[in-house]
Design a protein around this motif. Structure first.
Motif, PDB file in Angstrom:
ATOM      1  N   VAL A   1       1.137  -1.166  -0.065  1.00 23.13           N
ATOM      2  CA  VAL A   1      -0.138   0.134  -0.293  1.00 23.13           C
ATOM      3  C   VAL A   1       1.313   0.952  -0.053  1.00 23.13           C
ATOM      4  N   VAL A   2       0.482   2.254  -0.343  1.00 26.27           N
ATOM      5  CA  VAL A   2       1.268   3.480  -1.535  1.00 26.27           C
ATOM      6  C   VAL A   2       0.803   4.380   0.306  1.00 26.27           C
ATOM      7  N   ILE A   3       2.138   5.124   0.723  1.00 22.96           N
ATOM      8  CA  ILE A   3       1.289   5.427   1.980  1.00 22.96           C
ATOM      9  C   ILE A   3       2.211   6.933   1.504  1.00 22.96           C
ATOM     10  N   ASN A   4       1.606   8.121   2.564  1.00 27.59           N
ATOM     11  CA  ASN A   4       1.787   9.608   2.197  1.00 27.59           C
ATOM     12  C   ASN A   4       3.328   9.920   3.164  1.00 27.59           C
ATOM     13  N   ASP A   5       3.838  10.231   2.995  1.00 31.30           N
ATOM     14  CA  ASP A   5       4.894   9.308   4.394  1.00 31.30           C
ATOM     15  C   ASP A   5       5.747  10.452   3.833  1.00 31.30           C
ATOM     16  N   PRO A   6       5.710  11.376   5.049  1.00 38.13           N
ATOM     17  CA  PRO A   6       5.694  11.081   6.301  1.00 38.13           C
ATOM     18  C   PRO A   6       4.931  11.744   6.562  1.00 38.13           C
TER      19      PRO A   6
ATOM     20  N   PRO B   1      -8.216   9.133   3.127  1.00 37.66           N
ATOM     21  CA  PRO B   1      -8.798   7.698   2.932  1.00 37.66           C
ATOM     22  C   PRO B   1      -9.326   6.897   2.073  1.00 37.66           C
ATOM     23  N   ALA B   2      -9.861   6.025   2.202  1.00 40.69           N
ATOM     24  CA  ALA B   2     -10.170   4.715   0.369  1.00 40.69           C
ATOM     25  C   ALA B   2     -10.411   5.952  -0.124  1.00 40.69           C
ATOM     26  N   PRO B   3     -10.325   5.537  -1.524  1.00 35.71           N
ATOM     27  CA  PRO B   3      -9.525   4.721  -2.271  1.00 35.71           C
ATOM     28  C   PRO B   3      -8.346   4.958  -1.564  1.00 35.71           C
ATOM     29  N   TYR B   4      -7.728   3.722  -1.714  1.00 36.51           N
ATOM     30  CA  TYR B   4      -6.097   3.525  -0.964  1.00 36.51           C
ATOM     31  C   TYR B   4      -5.058   2.773  -2.387  1.00 36.51           C
TER      32      TYR B   4
ATOM     33  N   ALA C   1      -1.385   8.006  12.097  1.00 39.41           N
ATOM     34  CA  ALA C   1      -1.211   7.821   9.472  1.00 39.41           C
ATOM     35  C   ALA C   1      -1.430   6.703   8.925  1.00 39.41           C
ATOM     36  N   ILE C   2      -1.284   6.017   9.534  1.00 43.41           N
ATOM     37  CA  ILE C   2      -0.815   4.801   8.878  1.00 43.41           C
ATOM     38  C   ILE C   2      -1.709   3.361   9.360  1.00 43.41           C
ATOM     39  N   SER C   3      -2.485   3.677  10.499  1.00 43.11           N
ATOM     40  CA  SER C   3      -3.211   2.224  10.464  1.00 43.11           C
ATOM     41  C   SER C   3      -4.426   1.739   9.984  1.00 43.11           C
ATOM     42  N   ALA C   4      -4.557   3.323   9.251  1.00 44.09           N
ATOM     43  CA  ALA C   4      -6.099   3.163   8.094  1.00 44.09           C
ATOM     44  C   ALA C   4      -5.975   2.268   7.258  1.00 44.09           C
TER      45      ALA C   4
END
Length: 501
Positions: free
Chosen positions: A110-115, A120-123, A362-365
């Motif tokens: 899954v792509v994360i908007n780090d940091p 929210p979805a769609p991810y 930030a990343i759990s969901a």
């Protein structure tokens, strides 16, 4: 009367006998495995995978069923049994393995908007070009209490919830899975994150004692001694092991006076200061003079961005939760525990301690939602089964921290699996350990790992079997794209070097 008595006894015997016969409802389930075909593209090459997910029946040492043990298995299509195999899991205790699975190891990520916070979805779910599946088959484990895993038969949750109970059940699974797949003569690896590294240090010896020697163990965000994470009364170790990560965090957020040429060079100075100035000052305790205390507070301030006055009020000892809250209080923000690059809204500017972890928020969901979508729709898991991501919400969940490897103490704060790993390395000089550390990880701090490794009492040639790698990211360094690339390179090289005959 006699006939009536005989008739009554016959009926009673029949009822008792019938009640003891196994019924459909009382049969112990065998487990369910769901299959699919997956693929991953790595370095321009597509690898086709035979995939199974679900549960298999776990047996105890007497071959009695004790659990349905959950897993996902990726096997290269058409490959022989000599291919390396990696058994991987997350920590907790207890957390399911979806973090590593959908972050860095599996065929998709899954792509994360780090940091920062991911919308929210769609991810966005993409091919994972950083997967290890070009190097090895992969088994993602979910210990009993998470995923689809649960006790069966006479077993209870508490039979699995503890340091030694956990090692035993995972050891049983690995043994039985190797037999199932015909992989006993293949190169074998353990890969754990966070508490999974604490588990690994004991598990590698447990398996080795049973004749299952690992080619290597990969530790992601490691901790081997709980004392380094718990700020116990009268115990200064945790303050010392956390300090370099406080400094690294301040460096990242531009809170230090002199950043130097690089993070690495800055941290070399911080390590020297910690060992040669900070540690002796704490060792003096109340004997430290007022002037020396003020001088030390100023130096601590210069390296962390917290004011000298704050360090004085804290008696030169700041816990991690206090640091999260204080570093950016003036900006109305708090920094992350799992990854201190992440920032979030400070919910109470008057509070001494942080209320939440911005990185986790930030990343759990995205991780949970994206993985479950993949699990039920791509891996074909039964949609009537609940995939449990953490055991912390289970009624009665409590971890038993006693460990048989700690023969001279029983206090929770002193629990350590480092002696197990030390013994395993001394009894198997070919065992290699790869430790991956995030500089901004304030959950399992890198200097705590260094302290542990430097106190194992290993001869230099054996000490060289421990390989340390560092990342400019946090606990889950694989949310950070440059660190993903480095993770792939480091793990590939380790497997290549340790899987040769």
């Amino acid at each position: 009367m006699k006939n009536q008595l005989l008739t009554a006894l016959f009926i009673l015997y029949t009822l008792v006998s019938y009640s003891q016969e196994p019924t459909e409802d009382k049969k112990i389930p065998e487990g369910e495995v769901y299959t699919s075909s997956q693929s991953v593209s790595i370095n321009g090459k597509t690898i086709n995978l035979d995939t199974e997910t679900g549960t298999i029946q776990l047996r105890d040492e007497n071959d009695q069923p004790i659990a349905l043990f959950g897993f996902t298995h990726y096997k290269k299509s058409g490959e022989t049994n000599n291919r390396p195999i990696v058994f991987a899991f997350n920590g907790g205790p207890l957390s399911a393995s979806f973090w590593l699975h959908f972050g860095i190891l599996g065929p998709k990520r899954v792509v994360i908007n780090d940091p920062d916070y991911t919308k929210p979805a769609p991810y966005t779910i993409v091919n994972n070009e950083f997967s290890i599946l070009d190097k090895a088959d992969l088994v993602m484990l979910d210990p009993v209490g998470v995923g689809f895993s649960r006790p069966v038969g006479e077993a209870k949750w508490t039979d699995f919830w503890g340091v030694d109970q956990d090692v035993r059940s995972i050891g049983l699974f690995i043994d039985q899975f190797l037999i199932r797949e015909g992989k006993y003569n293949s190169p074998k690896y353990l890969l754990g994150e966070s508490y999974g590294t604490f588990r690994n240090a004991a598990l590698v010896k447990h398996l080795q004692d049973k004749g299952i020697a690992m080619n290597g163990v990969i530790m992601v965000s490691a901790v081997f001694e709980l004392q380094h994470l718990l700020f116990g009364p009268g115990d200064d170790i945790a303050y010392l092991t956390h300090f370099p990560t406080y400094a690294a965090t301040a460096w990242y957020h531009d809170k230090v006076k002199n950043k130097g040429n690089s993070l690495e060079s800055f941290l070399e100075e911080v390590r020297y200061f910690t060992e040669n100035e900070y540690a002796p000052a704490l060792l003096k305790g109340d004997r430290l003079s007022v002037s020396d205390k003020a001088s030390m507070a100023q130096k601590l301030s210069d390296l962390t961005g917290l004011s000298p006055d704050y360090w004085i009020k804290a008696n030169l000892r700041v816990t991690n939760s206090e640091f999260f809250q204080e570093l950016m209080r003036e900006e109305g923000e708090t920094v992350g525990r799992l990854d201190s690059r992440f920032k979030g809204i400070n919910e109470d500017l008057l509070s001494q301690n942080a209320f939440t972890d911005p990185q986790s928020d930030a990343i759990s969901a995205p991780y949970i939602a994206a993985f479950k979508d993949y699990l039920y729709n791509d891996l074909n898991a039964n949609k009537d089964l609940t995939y449990t991501t953490t055991a912390s919400g289970r009624e009665g969940f409590k971890w038993d921290w006693k460990h048989k490897g700690n023969v001279s103490w029983n206090a929770q704060t002193a629990i350590s699996t480092l002696p197990d790993m030390t013994s395993a390395m001394k009894r198997n000089p070919n065992l290699k350990i790869l430790i991956l550390n995030g500089y901004y990880d304030l959950a399992t701090v890198f200097y705590g790992v260094e302290y542990s490794i430097n106190h194992m009492g290993l001869e230099p040639e054996l000490r060289d079997n421990i390989i340390m790698k560092y990342y400019e990211a946090g606990h889950m360094m694989y949310t950070h794209l440059p660190s993903m690339e480095k993770f792939k390179k480091d793990v590939d090289q380790f497997i290549d070097e340790t899987s040769k005959p």
